[in-house]
Design a protein around this motif. Structure first.
Motif, PDB file in Angstrom:
ATOM      1  N   PRO A   1      -3.410   2.306  -3.265  1.00 49.61           N
ATOM      2  CA  PRO A   1      -3.323   1.304  -4.341  1.00 49.61           C
ATOM      3  C   PRO A   1      -2.301   0.215  -4.017  1.00 49.61           C
ATOM      4  O   PRO A   1      -1.558   0.303  -3.031  1.00 49.61           O
ATOM      5  CB  PRO A   1      -2.891   2.123  -5.551  1.00 49.61           C
ATOM      6  N   ALA A   2      -2.249  -0.759  -4.897  1.00 44.15           N
ATOM      7  CA  ALA A   2      -1.298  -1.851  -4.722  1.00 44.15           C
ATOM      8  C   ALA A   2       0.130  -1.378  -5.006  1.00 44.15           C
ATOM      9  O   ALA A   2       0.354  -0.363  -5.659  1.00 44.15           O
ATOM     10  CB  ALA A   2      -1.659  -2.992  -5.659  1.00 44.15           C
ATOM     11  N   ILE A   3       1.088  -2.135  -4.497  1.00 40.93           N
ATOM     12  CA  ILE A   3       2.498  -1.872  -4.767  1.00 40.93           C
ATOM     13  C   ILE A   3       2.917  -2.783  -5.915  1.00 40.93           C
ATOM     14  O   ILE A   3       2.930  -4.006  -5.766  1.00 40.93           O
ATOM     15  CB  ILE A   3       3.368  -2.156  -3.527  1.00 40.93           C
ATOM     16  N   LYS A   4       3.211  -2.201  -7.063  1.00 39.73           N
ATOM     17  CA  LYS A   4       3.523  -2.976  -8.258  1.00 39.73           C
ATOM     18  C   LYS A   4       4.982  -2.789  -8.676  1.00 39.73           C
ATOM     19  O   LYS A   4       5.290  -2.639  -9.852  1.00 39.73           O
ATOM     20  CB  LYS A   4       2.600  -2.559  -9.401  1.00 39.73           C
ATOM     21  N   VAL A   5       5.879  -2.808  -7.704  1.00 40.86           N
ATOM     22  CA  VAL A   5       7.304  -2.698  -7.989  1.00 40.86           C
ATOM     23  C   VAL A   5       7.810  -4.025  -8.553  1.00 40.86           C
ATOM     24  O   VAL A   5       7.514  -5.090  -8.013  1.00 40.86           O
ATOM     25  CB  VAL A   5       8.078  -2.327  -6.713  1.00 40.86           C
ATOM     26  N   GLN A   6       8.576  -3.969  -9.634  1.00 38.67           N
ATOM     27  CA  GLN A   6       9.058  -5.191 -10.275  1.00 38.67           C
ATOM     28  C   GLN A   6      10.248  -5.792  -9.552  1.00 38.67           C
ATOM     29  O   GLN A   6      10.347  -7.007  -9.399  1.00 38.67           O
ATOM     30  CB  GLN A   6       9.448  -4.897 -11.729  1.00 38.67           C
ATOM     31  N   ASN A   7      11.179  -4.913  -9.131  1.00 40.38           N
ATOM     32  CA  ASN A   7      12.383  -5.403  -8.454  1.00 40.38           C
ATOM     33  C   ASN A   7      12.759  -4.457  -7.321  1.00 40.38           C
ATOM     34  O   ASN A   7      12.542  -3.244  -7.417  1.00 40.38           O
ATOM     35  CB  ASN A   7      13.557  -5.505  -9.434  1.00 40.38           C
ATOM     36  N   TRP A   8      13.330  -5.028  -6.284  1.00 36.86           N
ATOM     37  CA  TRP A   8      13.781  -4.241  -5.136  1.00 36.86           C
ATOM     38  C   TRP A   8      15.302  -4.215  -5.145  1.00 36.86           C
ATOM     39  O   TRP A   8      15.954  -5.251  -5.062  1.00 36.86           O
ATOM     40  CB  TRP A   8      13.266  -4.839  -3.825  1.00 36.86           C
ATOM     41  N   LEU A   9      15.869  -3.013  -5.259  1.00 39.19           N
ATOM     42  CA  LEU A   9      17.320  -2.867  -5.290  1.00 39.19           C
ATOM     43  C   LEU A   9      17.913  -2.645  -3.916  1.00 39.19           C
ATOM     44  O   LEU A   9      19.101  -2.876  -3.701  1.00 39.19           O
ATOM     45  CB  LEU A   9      17.728  -1.706  -6.210  1.00 39.19           C
ATOM     46  N   ARG A  10      17.098  -2.148  -2.996  1.00 39.75           N
ATOM     47  CA  ARG A  10      17.555  -1.931  -1.629  1.00 39.75           C
ATOM     48  C   ARG A  10      16.438  -2.374  -0.678  1.00 39.75           C
ATOM     49  O   ARG A  10      15.263  -2.084  -0.908  1.00 39.75           O
ATOM     50  CB  ARG A  10      17.870  -0.450  -1.360  1.00 39.75           C
ATOM     51  N   GLY A  11      16.816  -3.048   0.389  1.00 38.03           N
ATOM     52  CA  GLY A  11      15.857  -3.447   1.402  1.00 38.03           C
ATOM     53  C   GLY A  11      15.025  -4.662   0.999  1.00 38.03           C
ATOM     54  O   GLY A  11      15.104  -5.160  -0.127  1.00 38.03           O
ATOM     55  N   GLU A  12      14.222  -5.125   1.934  1.00 33.36           N
ATOM     56  CA  GLU A  12      13.378  -6.290   1.693  1.00 33.36           C
ATOM     57  C   GLU A  12      12.165  -5.922   0.844  1.00 33.36           C
ATOM     58  O   GLU A  12      11.695  -4.785   0.860  1.00 33.36           O
ATOM     59  CB  GLU A  12      12.907  -6.877   3.032  1.00 33.36           C
ATOM     60  N   ALA A  13      11.665  -6.903   0.128  1.00 31.38           N
ATOM     61  CA  ALA A  13      10.482  -6.683  -0.702  1.00 31.38           C
ATOM     62  C   ALA A  13       9.276  -6.323   0.160  1.00 31.38           C
ATOM     63  O   ALA A  13       9.144  -6.792   1.300  1.00 31.38           O
ATOM     64  CB  ALA A  13      10.182  -7.940  -1.519  1.00 31.38           C
ATOM     65  N   LEU A  14       8.415  -5.468  -0.369  1.00 29.02           N
ATOM     66  CA  LEU A  14       7.188  -5.061   0.331  1.00 29.02           C
ATOM     67  C   LEU A  14       6.010  -5.361  -0.591  1.00 29.02           C
ATOM     68  O   LEU A  14       5.836  -4.711  -1.619  1.00 29.02           O
ATOM     69  CB  LEU A  14       7.228  -3.571   0.672  1.00 29.02           C
ATOM     70  N   ALA A  15       5.220  -6.358  -0.217  1.00 33.11           N
ATOM     71  CA  ALA A  15       4.083  -6.751  -1.044  1.00 33.11           C
ATOM     72  C   ALA A  15       2.827  -5.974  -0.692  1.00 33.11           C
ATOM     73  O   ALA A  15       2.032  -5.632  -1.570  1.00 33.11           O
ATOM     74  CB  ALA A  15       3.827  -8.250  -0.906  1.00 33.11           C
ATOM     75  N   ASN A  16       2.649  -5.671   0.598  1.00 35.51           N
ATOM     76  CA  ASN A  16       1.437  -4.993   1.057  1.00 35.51           C
ATOM     77  C   ASN A  16       1.778  -4.045   2.198  1.00 35.51           C
ATOM     78  O   ASN A  16       2.765  -4.240   2.915  1.00 35.51           O
ATOM     79  CB  ASN A  16       0.400  -6.009   1.554  1.00 35.51           C
ATOM     80  N   PHE A  17       0.950  -3.014   2.358  1.00 32.68           N
ATOM     81  CA  PHE A  17       1.112  -2.107   3.494  1.00 32.68           C
ATOM     82  C   PHE A  17       0.662  -2.816   4.767  1.00 32.68           C
ATOM     83  O   PHE A  17      -0.419  -3.414   4.804  1.00 32.68           O
ATOM     84  CB  PHE A  17       0.295  -0.837   3.287  1.00 32.68           C
ATOM     85  N   GLN A  18       1.481  -2.733   5.784  1.00 31.11           N
ATOM     86  CA  GLN A  18       1.188  -3.414   7.037  1.00 31.11           C
ATOM     87  C   GLN A  18       0.446  -2.494   8.000  1.00 31.11           C
ATOM     88  O   GLN A  18       0.742  -1.286   8.069  1.00 31.11           O
ATOM     89  CB  GLN A  18       2.488  -3.908   7.689  1.00 31.11           C
ATOM     90  N   PRO A  19      -0.521  -3.029   8.759  1.00 33.98           N
ATOM     91  CA  PRO A  19      -1.264  -2.204   9.721  1.00 33.98           C
ATOM     92  C   PRO A  19      -0.330  -1.592  10.769  1.00 33.98           C
ATOM     93  O   PRO A  19       0.706  -2.168  11.110  1.00 33.98           O
ATOM     94  CB  PRO A  19      -2.235  -3.201  10.368  1.00 33.98           C
ATOM     95  N   ASN A  20      -0.718  -0.416  11.234  1.00 34.86           N
ATOM     96  CA  ASN A  20      -0.018   0.291  12.314  1.00 34.86           C
ATOM     97  C   ASN A  20       1.326   0.898  11.887  1.00 34.86           C
ATOM     98  O   ASN A  20       2.089   1.344  12.743  1.00 34.86           O
ATOM     99  CB  ASN A  20       0.184  -0.616  13.529  1.00 34.86           C
ATOM    100  N   TYR A  21       1.600   0.901  10.581  1.00 36.13           N
ATOM    101  CA  TYR A  21       2.783   1.597  10.070  1.00 36.13           C
ATOM    102  C   TYR A  21       2.339   2.770   9.196  1.00 36.13           C
ATOM    103  O   TYR A  21       1.312   2.707   8.521  1.00 36.13           O
ATOM    104  CB  TYR A  21       3.657   0.663   9.233  1.00 36.13           C
ATOM    105  N   VAL A  22       3.136   3.832   9.222  1.00 34.63           N
ATOM    106  CA  VAL A  22       2.948   4.954   8.299  1.00 34.63           C
ATOM    107  C   VAL A  22       4.027   4.847   7.228  1.00 34.63           C
ATOM    108  O   VAL A  22       5.211   4.704   7.542  1.00 34.63           O
ATOM    109  CB  VAL A  22       3.058   6.307   9.036  1.00 34.63           C
ATOM    110  N   TYR A  23       3.609   4.887   5.969  1.00 34.35           N
ATOM    111  CA  TYR A  23       4.540   4.747   4.857  1.00 34.35           C
ATOM    112  C   TYR A  23       4.651   6.051   4.067  1.00 34.35           C
ATOM    113  O   TYR A  23       3.652   6.736   3.838  1.00 34.35           O
ATOM    114  CB  TYR A  23       4.075   3.647   3.893  1.00 34.35           C
TER     115      TYR A  23
END
Length: 382
Positions: A10-32
């Motif tokens: 599903p989509a990432i619907k986080v309102q605010n990021w308190l640590r680290g850079e914002a993540l809008a979408n899952f990137q190819p070739n990464y495991v999350y």
């Protein structure tokens, strides 16, 4: 639509990021790894600390951990943010992954509700093609992640079997939660007539849950004081425990009979209680081939029956055997020591004189409740 193994993440619907850079979408070739956690959860700290180690260990292989706080309770969003920031600073000082907060309920709906996932901590693993590879408890990540990173997990029989079991359990929990909510609300208001059918509905759904069976007995005998119905339900519990020959069931049944610190036996006919205690105790003591870690709690559990039935010598003998066996069990001291001290105290009470084990020495208690634990110095049960 059910979110499960092989589903598109599903989509990432986080309102605010308190640590680290914002993540809008899952990137190819990464495991999350998406880790749902909460600041009010006492069991969430250890998994978060472990995730910092997994992030460090597997970063070069494309792992990205994302913490999601989606169930924070606060008067305002700003207060929720402040609480989360303080919690992270205190509990995960070496945090090395993104953490976001969502107070809208979207992440809960898209991820947890859609996958029959309840409570925190809870983990989702998203594979390199943005499909779900794993849904489950973070304690399983150490075993699962290496296979996901190798690309062998999703197609394995182990993954498919795990997912079938998870969904079945999740569906059951989805049906059970509203029933338990109704029961707990009724208990809080001491509305036993509403509570009773709720717990009986829950048992019909999951008859193998010993905690529900225990709660059923407690509601009838000690809340509603319905001895006639309650005794029939308890007798059935005793029979089922013996038929199953399951340690948890057997010990739970005995606990219903010989735990005066927890239960009021004023209206409980002693003849009935001792008869059921005799049946359970004789069955347990006839078991063979048991390990010491099983025999020790069994001996401790049946000792009160013999004390209350008048066989003080047998009760003392069983407690001494339990203490001897328990002393050598490979348990952490912070767990084993309080248990041994409790057993030793009961031994002193039964003997009416001080009891010693190693460096620990206790004396009989006085002015304590009658029942499975005698008043100090008495030879016969009160």
């Amino acid at each position: 639509m059910i979110l499960s193994l092989e589903s598109q993440a599903p989509a990432i619907k986080v309102q605010n990021w308190l640590r680290g850079e914002a993540l809008a979408n899952f990137q190819p070739n990464y495991v999350y790894v998406l880790e749902f956690f909460g600041t009010s959860c006492p069991h969430c700290v250890a998994p978060m600390l472990n995730l910092t180690q997994l992030q460090e260990k597997y970063r070069d292989r494309g792992l990205e951990v994302v913490g999601v706080a989606a169930d924070e309770k606060a008067a305002t969003a700003d207060q929720a943010h402040a609480n989360l920031d303080a919690w992270l600073t205190k509990n995960v000082p070496k945090l090395n992954f993104r953490v976001g907060i969502d107070c809208s309920g979207e992440m809960e709906k898209l991820w947890k509700e859609a996958s029959f996932s309840f409570g925190v901590p809870f983990s989702f693993v998203v594979d390199r093609d943005s499909r779900i590879a794993f849904i489950g408890h973070p304690t399983d990540l150490d075993d699962v992640l290496p296979h996901v990173l190798e690309g062998t997990w999703r197609s394995s029989d182990q993954a498919k079997a795990f997912e079938r079991g998870r969904i079945a359990k999740g569906r059951e929990e989805a049906l059970m939660n509203p029933i338990l909510d109704k029961f707990n609300a009724a208990i809080e208001m001491e509305d036993w007539k509403t509570a009773l059918p709720a717990i009986e509905e829950a048992i019909a759904l999951t008859p193998d849950d010993i905690d529900l069976r225990m709660t059923h007995v407690e509601t009838l005998l000690y809340k509603m004081r319905d001895m006639q119905t309650g005794l029939a339900v308890l007798r059935q519990l005793v029979r089922d425990a013996i038929d199953r020959n399951d340690q948890e069931w057997l010990l739970s049944a005995l606990d219903q009979l010989f735990n005066p610190e927890e239960y009021d036996y004023t209206d409980f006919p002693s003849v009935e209680r001792l008869a059921m205690g005799k049946e359970l105790s004789e069955h347990i003591l006839a078991l063979t081939g048991l390990e010491d870690e099983v025999k020790a709690p069994y001996y401790r559990a049946v000792a009160p029956y013999y004390y209350e039935s008048g066989d003080k010598a047998r009760a003392v003998e069983l407690l001494e055997l339990a203490l001897k066996l328990a002393g050598g069990l490979p348990l952490p001291d912070n767990i084993k020591q309080p248990v041994l001290e409790d057993w030793l105290q009961t031994l002193a009470d039964y003997k009416g004189e001080e009891a010693r084990s190693g460096d620990v020495c206790v004396v009989p208690r006085t002015n304590i409740s009658s029942g499975a634990t005698p008043k100090g110095g008495e030879d016969e049960p009160g």
